[in-house]
Design an enzyme around this catalytic site. Structure first.
Site, PDB file in Angstrom:
ATOM      1  N   HIS A 190      42.967  41.909  30.916  1.00 47.52           N
ATOM      2  CA  HIS A 190      44.218  42.004  31.680  1.00 47.52           C
ATOM      3  C   HIS A 190      44.692  40.612  32.101  1.00 47.52           C
ATOM      4  CE1 HIS A 190      47.127  43.976  34.411  1.00 47.52           C
ATOM      5  NE2 HIS A 190      46.922  42.895  35.164  1.00 47.52           N
ATOM      6  N   GLU A 191      43.796  39.843  32.712  1.00 43.88           N
ATOM      7  CA  GLU A 191      44.186  38.517  33.184  1.00 43.88           C
ATOM      8  C   GLU A 191      44.459  37.567  32.020  1.00 43.88           C
ATOM      9  OE1 GLU A 191      44.989  38.068  36.178  1.00 43.88           O
ATOM     10  OE2 GLU A 191      44.203  40.001  36.862  1.00 43.88           O
ATOM     11  N   HIS A 226      48.050  37.862  31.060  1.00 42.26           N
ATOM     12  CA  HIS A 226      48.917  37.041  31.903  1.00 42.26           C
ATOM     13  C   HIS A 226      48.792  35.560  31.525  1.00 42.26           C
ATOM     14  CE1 HIS A 226      50.107  40.328  34.410  1.00 42.26           C
ATOM     15  NE2 HIS A 226      48.909  40.537  34.909  1.00 42.26           N
TER      16      HIS A 226
END
Length: 358
Positions: A17-18, A21
């Site tokens: 997920h990170e 980003h």
């Protein structure tokens, strides 16, 4: 063993997920100060290129990607606050997109081991069914949809019937490739397959096995991913309508416990890994959907603020100051943390109640 696997799984889901980003920010030229897995004190760190710190933190309950200009205005041309609308949306949505993509990839791997896929069909109907509904349901009819919602997997039927809450349902079946519609099927007293009375909709269910060809594997990979997305929305619907309670929510402790049970109940270690992988795919797709909900402090909340600010700038020629968004995000983050603590407490109490707590 399975507890370790569960912790590693959480770490992978958070990292992906990170990383979404992080990659999106880099592609848009945004400065990334820190890429961290976990929360709390740092236990490991490494200085990377472009001034980014890569860190592992003590508490395995989350992670973050600290961007320049994310929480406050910045004059740095490489800050997030200085980027255009679509670049900001891309950065905020990238984490959820990577979670969904990971879920699809995991499901595809799991389905490569499948020998076939279950297709829900009717096994006939009660003798009273035709008299009540005007026509019989025939053995072998493929159950296509209930109340307009497509049946992708066999267990969708139970979920959609639960959502109906004993109200009349509309059901579509496929018979010789043609759609046959049954409208306003009502709960009543019918005879089961052994002739005993029961309360229900009056049809019997079974399933047939579809051969696991390449096309079927790809199709059911997508079906399952879409089904996972729908389950989140259906769960939220039941939560707000009273069909499910907050006490039924499960957090990290409960998920780790469930993964341990899945592993222990599997016939072999290979089956355990496949079952845990399937469960992990469901979790990562759920994370993708939940993160895009329009709730402050979540990625979806950031996107909603972008939309509101863009509308304000268009109509009033004035942007909403980022400091107001930061305050609202802090308030909702505190509320979300309180909810997480409540859910974690319930998970622990359930474990003690089952006698499985350490």
């Amino acid at each position: 063993m399975y507890i370790i696997i569960a912790i590693l799984l959480f770490g992978i889901l958070i990292a992906i997920h990170e990383w979404g980003h992080f990659i999106a920010a880099r592609l848009c030229g945004v400065t990334v100060h820190e890429f961290a897995i976990g929360m709390g004190p740092q236990i490991w760190r490494k200085e990377g290129k472009n001034g980014t710190t890569f860190a592992l933190r003590a508490l395995p309950i989350g992670g973050f990607c600290a961007l320049e200009g994310e929480e406050e205005a910045s004059d740095d041309p490489h800050s997030l606050s200085r980027q255009g609308f679509w670049k900001k949306v891309f950065v905020f949505a990238a984490g959820a997109f990577m979670n969904f993509l990971l879920g699809v990839a995991i499901l595809l791997v799991v389905n490569c081991f499948a020998s076939g896929f279950l297709v829900p069909v009717a096994a006939g109907c009660a003798p009273e069914f035709a008299a009540v509904n005007g026509a019989p349901l025939l053995e072998g009819d493929v159950i296509y949809s209930i109340n307009g919602s497509r049946i992708y997997l066999a267990n969708d039927i139970d979920l959609l019937i639960r959502l109906a809450n004993r109200q009349p349902i509309d059901m579509v079946v496929l018979r010789n490739g043609e759609k046959v519609v049954f409208e306003d099927l009502a709960v009543g007293t019918f005879s089961d397959s052994e002739g005993n009375p029961y309360e229900g909709y009056g049809f019997y269910r079974s399933s047939i096995v579809l051969e696991a060809t390449l096309g079927a594997r790809l199709r059911y990979t997508w079906y399952t991913a879409v089904d996972f997305v729908r389950i989140v929305w259906y769960s939220l619907q039941m939560l707000f309508t009273g069909g499910a309670g907050v006490n039924e929510l499960t957090g990290p402790v409960g998920i780790v416990s469930n993964i341990g049970e899945i592993g222990a109940q599997s016939a072999s270690f290979t089956d355990a890994l496949l079952n845990i992988a399937y469960f992990g795919a469901m979790i990562t797709v759920n994370l993708a959907v939940m993160n895009l909900l329009p709730i402050p402090a979540l990625d979806g909340g950031h996107i909603i603020f972008l939309v509101i600010s863009a509308i304000s700038e268009k109509l009033l020629n004035k942007k909403i100051p980022i400091k107001y968004e930061a305050v609202i995000n802090m308030i909702f983050l505190a509320l979300l943390m309180a909810l997480m603590l409540f859910v974690t407490f319930n998970d622990i109490m359930r474990l003690f109640g089952r006698g499985t707590a350490p």
